[in-house]
Scaffold this motif. Structure first.
Motif, PDB file in Angstrom:
ATOM      1  N   ASP A 117       0.897  -1.545  -0.247  1.00  0.00           N
ATOM      2  CA  ASP A 117      -0.256  -0.279   0.002  1.00  0.00           C
ATOM      3  C   ASP A 117       0.900   1.325  -0.375  1.00  0.00           C
ATOM      4  OD1 ASP A 117      -2.281  -1.546   0.068  1.00  0.00           O
ATOM      5  OD2 ASP A 117      -2.613  -1.118   2.048  1.00  0.00           O
ATOM      6  N   GLU A 118       2.138   1.522   1.272  1.00  0.00           N
ATOM      7  CA  GLU A 118       2.515   2.229   0.755  1.00  0.00           C
ATOM      8  C   GLU A 118       3.818   2.961  -0.309  1.00  0.00           C
ATOM      9  OE1 GLU A 118       5.855   2.163   3.494  1.00  0.00           O
ATOM     10  OE2 GLU A 118       4.775   1.193   5.280  1.00  0.00           O
ATOM     11  N   VAL A 119       3.960   1.469  -1.283  1.00  0.00           N
ATOM     12  CA  VAL A 119       4.380   1.691  -3.141  1.00  0.00           C
ATOM     13  C   VAL A 119       3.527   2.488  -3.305  1.00  0.00           C
ATOM     14  CG1 VAL A 119       5.501   0.692  -3.990  1.00  0.00           C
ATOM     15  CG2 VAL A 119       6.367   0.315  -2.403  1.00  0.00           C
ATOM     16  N   LEU A 120       2.301   1.659  -3.594  1.00  0.00           N
ATOM     17  CA  LEU A 120       1.483   1.819  -4.796  1.00  0.00           C
ATOM     18  C   LEU A 120       0.960   3.623  -4.242  1.00  0.00           C
ATOM     19  CD1 LEU A 120       0.012  -1.178  -4.994  1.00  0.00           C
ATOM     20  CD2 LEU A 120       1.398  -0.153  -6.105  1.00  0.00           C
ATOM     21  N   ALA A 121       0.967   3.896  -2.728  1.00  0.00           N
ATOM     22  CA  ALA A 121       0.484   5.356  -2.570  1.00  0.00           C
ATOM     23  C   ALA A 121       1.154   6.614  -3.469  1.00  0.00           C
ATOM     24  CB  ALA A 121      -0.033   5.636  -1.551  1.00  0.00           C
ATOM     25  N   ALA A 122       1.977   6.006  -3.422  1.00  0.00           N
ATOM     26  CA  ALA A 122       3.480   6.842  -3.281  1.00  0.00           C
ATOM     27  C   ALA A 122       3.768   6.877  -5.407  1.00  0.00           C
ATOM     28  CB  ALA A 122       4.982   6.210  -2.791  1.00  0.00           C
ATOM     29  N   ASN A 123       3.280   6.359  -5.833  1.00  0.00           N
ATOM     30  CA  ASN A 123       3.296   6.283  -7.150  1.00  0.00           C
ATOM     31  C   ASN A 123       2.161   6.487  -7.715  1.00  0.00           C
ATOM     32  OD1 ASN A 123       6.291   5.595  -7.612  1.00  0.00           O
ATOM     33  ND2 ASN A 123       6.258   3.896  -6.142  1.00  0.00           N
ATOM     34  N   PRO A 124       0.871   7.399  -7.738  1.00  0.00           N
ATOM     35  CA  PRO A 124       0.032   6.705  -8.385  1.00  0.00           C
ATOM     36  C   PRO A 124      -0.377   6.695  -9.483  1.00  0.00           C
ATOM     37  CG  PRO A 124       0.852   9.152  -7.173  1.00  0.00           C
ATOM     38  CD  PRO A 124       1.153   8.242  -6.990  1.00  0.00           C
ATOM     39  N   ALA A 125       0.901   7.315 -10.346  1.00  0.00           N
ATOM     40  CA  ALA A 125       1.272   7.904 -11.600  1.00  0.00           C
ATOM     41  C   ALA A 125       1.340   6.472 -12.405  1.00  0.00           C
ATOM     42  CB  ALA A 125       1.823   9.361 -12.721  1.00  0.00           C
ATOM     43  N   LYS A 126       2.634   5.845 -12.261  1.00  0.00           N
ATOM     44  CA  LYS A 126       3.230   4.334 -12.608  1.00  0.00           C
ATOM     45  C   LYS A 126       1.634   3.578 -11.792  1.00  0.00           C
ATOM     46  CE  LYS A 126       7.107   5.873 -13.742  1.00  0.00           C
ATOM     47  NZ  LYS A 126       7.600   6.263 -14.928  1.00  0.00           N
ATOM     48  N   VAL A 127       0.899   3.720 -10.921  1.00  0.00           N
ATOM     49  CA  VAL A 127      -0.462   2.599 -11.089  1.00  0.00           C
ATOM     50  C   VAL A 127      -1.322   3.149 -12.008  1.00  0.00           C
ATOM     51  CG1 VAL A 127      -2.060   1.763  -9.677  1.00  0.00           C
ATOM     52  CG2 VAL A 127       0.445   2.876  -8.166  1.00  0.00           C
ATOM     53  N   LYS A 128      -2.055   4.200 -12.242  1.00  0.00           N
ATOM     54  CA  LYS A 128      -2.394   3.922 -13.901  1.00  0.00           C
ATOM     55  C   LYS A 128      -1.656   3.587 -14.793  1.00  0.00           C
ATOM     56  CE  LYS A 128      -5.270   8.098 -15.480  1.00  0.00           C
ATOM     57  NZ  LYS A 128      -5.106   9.621 -15.906  1.00  0.00           N
ATOM     58  N   GLU A 129      -0.768   4.003 -14.863  1.00  0.00           N
ATOM     59  CA  GLU A 129       0.119   3.239 -16.502  1.00  0.00           C
ATOM     60  C   GLU A 129       0.099   1.993 -16.394  1.00  0.00           C
ATOM     61  OE1 GLU A 129       4.305   4.099 -17.300  1.00  0.00           O
ATOM     62  OE2 GLU A 129       4.107   6.222 -16.255  1.00  0.00           O
ATOM     63  N   TYR A 130       0.205   0.737 -15.103  1.00  0.00           N
ATOM     64  CA  TYR A 130      -0.195  -0.391 -14.982  1.00  0.00           C
ATOM     65  C   TYR A 130      -1.305  -0.707 -15.342  1.00  0.00           C
ATOM     66  CZ  TYR A 130       0.082  -5.035 -13.117  1.00  0.00           C
ATOM     67  OH  TYR A 130      -0.436  -6.200 -13.249  1.00  0.00           O
ATOM     68  N   LYS A 131      -2.576   0.409 -15.319  1.00  0.00           N
ATOM     69  CA  LYS A 131      -3.816  -0.375 -15.455  1.00  0.00           C
ATOM     70  C   LYS A 131      -4.021  -0.488 -16.806  1.00  0.00           C
ATOM     71  CE  LYS A 131      -6.852  -0.977 -12.695  1.00  0.00           C
ATOM     72  NZ  LYS A 131      -6.937  -2.551 -12.232  1.00  0.00           N
ATOM     73  N   ASN A 132      -3.435   0.456 -17.521  1.00  0.00           N
ATOM     74  CA  ASN A 132      -3.520   0.881 -18.603  1.00  0.00           C
ATOM     75  C   ASN A 132      -2.855   0.025 -19.291  1.00  0.00           C
ATOM     76  OD1 ASN A 132      -5.975   3.271 -18.238  1.00  0.00           O
ATOM     77  ND2 ASN A 132      -3.528   4.482 -18.532  1.00  0.00           N
ATOM     78  N   GLY A 133      -2.100  -0.902 -18.732  1.00  0.00           N
ATOM     79  CA  GLY A 133      -1.480  -2.038 -19.085  1.00  0.00           C
ATOM     80  C   GLY A 133      -0.184  -1.754 -19.871  1.00  0.00           C
ATOM     81  N   LYS A 134       0.470  -1.319 -18.505  1.00  0.00           N
ATOM     82  CA  LYS A 134       1.656  -1.274 -19.047  1.00  0.00           C
ATOM     83  C   LYS A 134       2.541  -2.203 -17.966  1.00  0.00           C
ATOM     84  CE  LYS A 134       5.762   1.823 -19.679  1.00  0.00           C
ATOM     85  NZ  LYS A 134       6.949   3.316 -19.164  1.00  0.00           N
TER      86      LYS A 134
END
Length: 485
Positions: free
Chosen positions: A433-450
């Protein structure tokens, strides 16, 4: 050579393999048989053949020859006598060699070899005991010959094959298996460079389908498997070209020059009559008792092919692993001992062929010098299997400590260095949770297929956990968390 011409001829090869036996003293004298001493220091009146001296047979040499016979499946001769083989070389101090002619200690048997075309047993005609000659040294730029008699009288077994080897590949594989076998038996160190294992190659050619062998030549004292192959390949071409040109092959002894890859004539080969064999009058006949046979049989180790079968059938290893592990008796025994303390036999094989071998190579050590016992290595393997540490942590951080700290167990080392993997899901979830909270933009990119960003998230989580997060558990939990967002 034109392949069509080559295919008209069949090659016939027989090997005479000489293995120096690792006895402390010589075969007929108490002089040291060790290698590397200053010239002419391991000698005595018996070695030098002084008048009035009498030989006495070394019992250990007889036992070692019997071991070789057992390993080869030979028949052990019950009654034997030694013979004098008369010929003069400057490095043969008595002017004759004590050997076995009519009554060799082992009859028949053979060694299985693996070839590109399949497996084959190369049969022995016999195996006999004899003494080695000394050594002639030729200093560069000098016409003088220097004689070192240290080697004279060193015990040998000479293993004479049937003339049924058909190629340089077959000869090389046979020598490889013989070298492995004498090392397994601990009767010879197999060091070809020092001459403790060497062979004479007898080779001839004949038309395909012929029942009559061609005239053979002998290439003397080959002390490299690679050179044996090169000498045979050259000699095959030389003899076929000579026969095709209508020339007569001379029965002779030839020398091989590694620098040129060619053989050259040394002298015409002696016939059996030239040696004038007769029974050695100074040695009583040898009787091999049933008690001695049983004693030697009890000392026999597991042989390479027996261990290969055990490793593939009992432990389920691939043929490749079993082949690598059984190349050395000491490695095979270490692996076998490790398997008494773990059921993950493939992991034990991987560790020994990987981390252990790399450590030994880097430090110029043999496996018998490894300070980690098979039981301790098995404990480390089990620690990984239990999920308490990762393979990389075990290899890179625990194994190096085990080498120097022989008292601590792998678990104690892991606990002391805080290397035990964290597999508590609540703790891991907090890190995720800490890591994902610190990287919201990367989480969005992951959800978009990266999806490749999963590795980045895992790297950050491992950093936060200081490497203690269980990768397998963490990866599954991370993917589940990302999928739910």
């Amino acid at each position: 050579m034109n392949q069509e011409i080559r295919n008209k001829y069949e090659v016939v090869i027989g090997l005479e393999v000489h293995a120096q036996l690792q006895t402390e003293s010589k075969i007929f004298a108490a002089d040291s048989a060790s290698f590397g001493a200053a010239p002419n220091t391991h000698i005595s009146p018996i070695t030098l053949g002084h008048p009035g001296t009498l030989p006495k047979l070394n019992r250990k040499a007889v036992e070692y020859a019997i071991k070789m016979g057992f390993a080869a499946g030979s028949k052990i001769s019950e009654y034997q006598y030694f013979d004098r083989k008369n010929y003069f070389y400057p490095d043969l101090p008595k002017g004759y060699q004590i050997t076995q002619d009519k009554t060799p200690i082992c009859i028949g048997g053979g060694v299985k070899v693996k070839l590109s075309t399949g497996e084959k047993v190369v049969r022995f005609h016999h195996i006999h005991l004899e003494e080695d000659a000394g050594k002639s040294l030729h200093a560069e730029g000098s016409s003088d010959s220097l004689i070192d008699y240290n080697r004279a009288g060193t015990p040998l077994v000479e293993m004479v094959t049937e003339p049924e080897i058909k190629s340089s590949e077959e000869a090389a594989q046979f020598m490889t298996e013989v070298r492995k076998l004498v090392r397994y038996l601990h009767i010879c160190d197999g060091n070809m460079e020092e001459g403790s294992l060497r062979c004479d190659v007898n080779i001839s050619v004949m038309p395909v389908g012929s029942k009559v062998f061609g005239t053979k030549v002998e290439i003397k004292n080959m002390n490299s498997i690679r050179f044996i192959q090169k000498a045979i390949d050259y000699e095959v071409v030389r003899q076929i070209e000579a026969v095709e040109a209508g020339e007569k092959i001379i029965q002779e002894t030839r020398n091989f020059d590694p620098a040129t890859g060619r053989t050259s004539g040394m002298r015409e080969k002696e016939s059996m009559n030239d040696y004038r064999y007769f029974p050695e009058p100074d040695l009583v006949p040898l009787h091999i008792s049933e008690d001695l046979i049983n004693q030697v049989k009890a000392q026999m180790p597991a042989l390479p092919w027996e261990l290969f079968d055990k490793f593939t059938k009992t432990y389920g290893l691939p043929d490749y692993d079993a082949g690598v592990l059984t190349d050395s008796r000491e490695v095979a025994e270490y692996f076998d001992a490790t398997c008494q303390f773990t059921k993950n036999y493939k992991a034990a094989s991987n560790w020994i062929m990987g981390t252990v071998k790399s450590y030994l190579n880097d430090n110029h050590l043999e496996i018998e010098q490894l300070t980690i016992t098979p039981e301790k290595l098995a404990q480390l393997i089990n620690l990984v299997d239990e999920g308490k540490v990762s393979t990389s942590t075990a290899s890179q951080q625990i194994f190096p400590v085990m080498v120097t700290d022989t008292s601590a167990s792998p678990l104690q080392i892991a606990e002391a260095k805080n290397l035990i993997q964290q597999s508590n899901t609540d703790t891991l979830q907090s890190l995720i949770d800490e890591v994902l909270a610190a990287n919201p933009a990367k989480v969005k990119e992951y959800k978009n297929g990266k999806k490749g960003l999963l590795g980045m998230f895992m790297g950050d989580i491992m950093k936060k956990s200081k490497g203690s997060a269980d990768p397998k558990v963490t990866t599954a939990l991370l993917q589940k968390t990302l999928d739910s967002l």
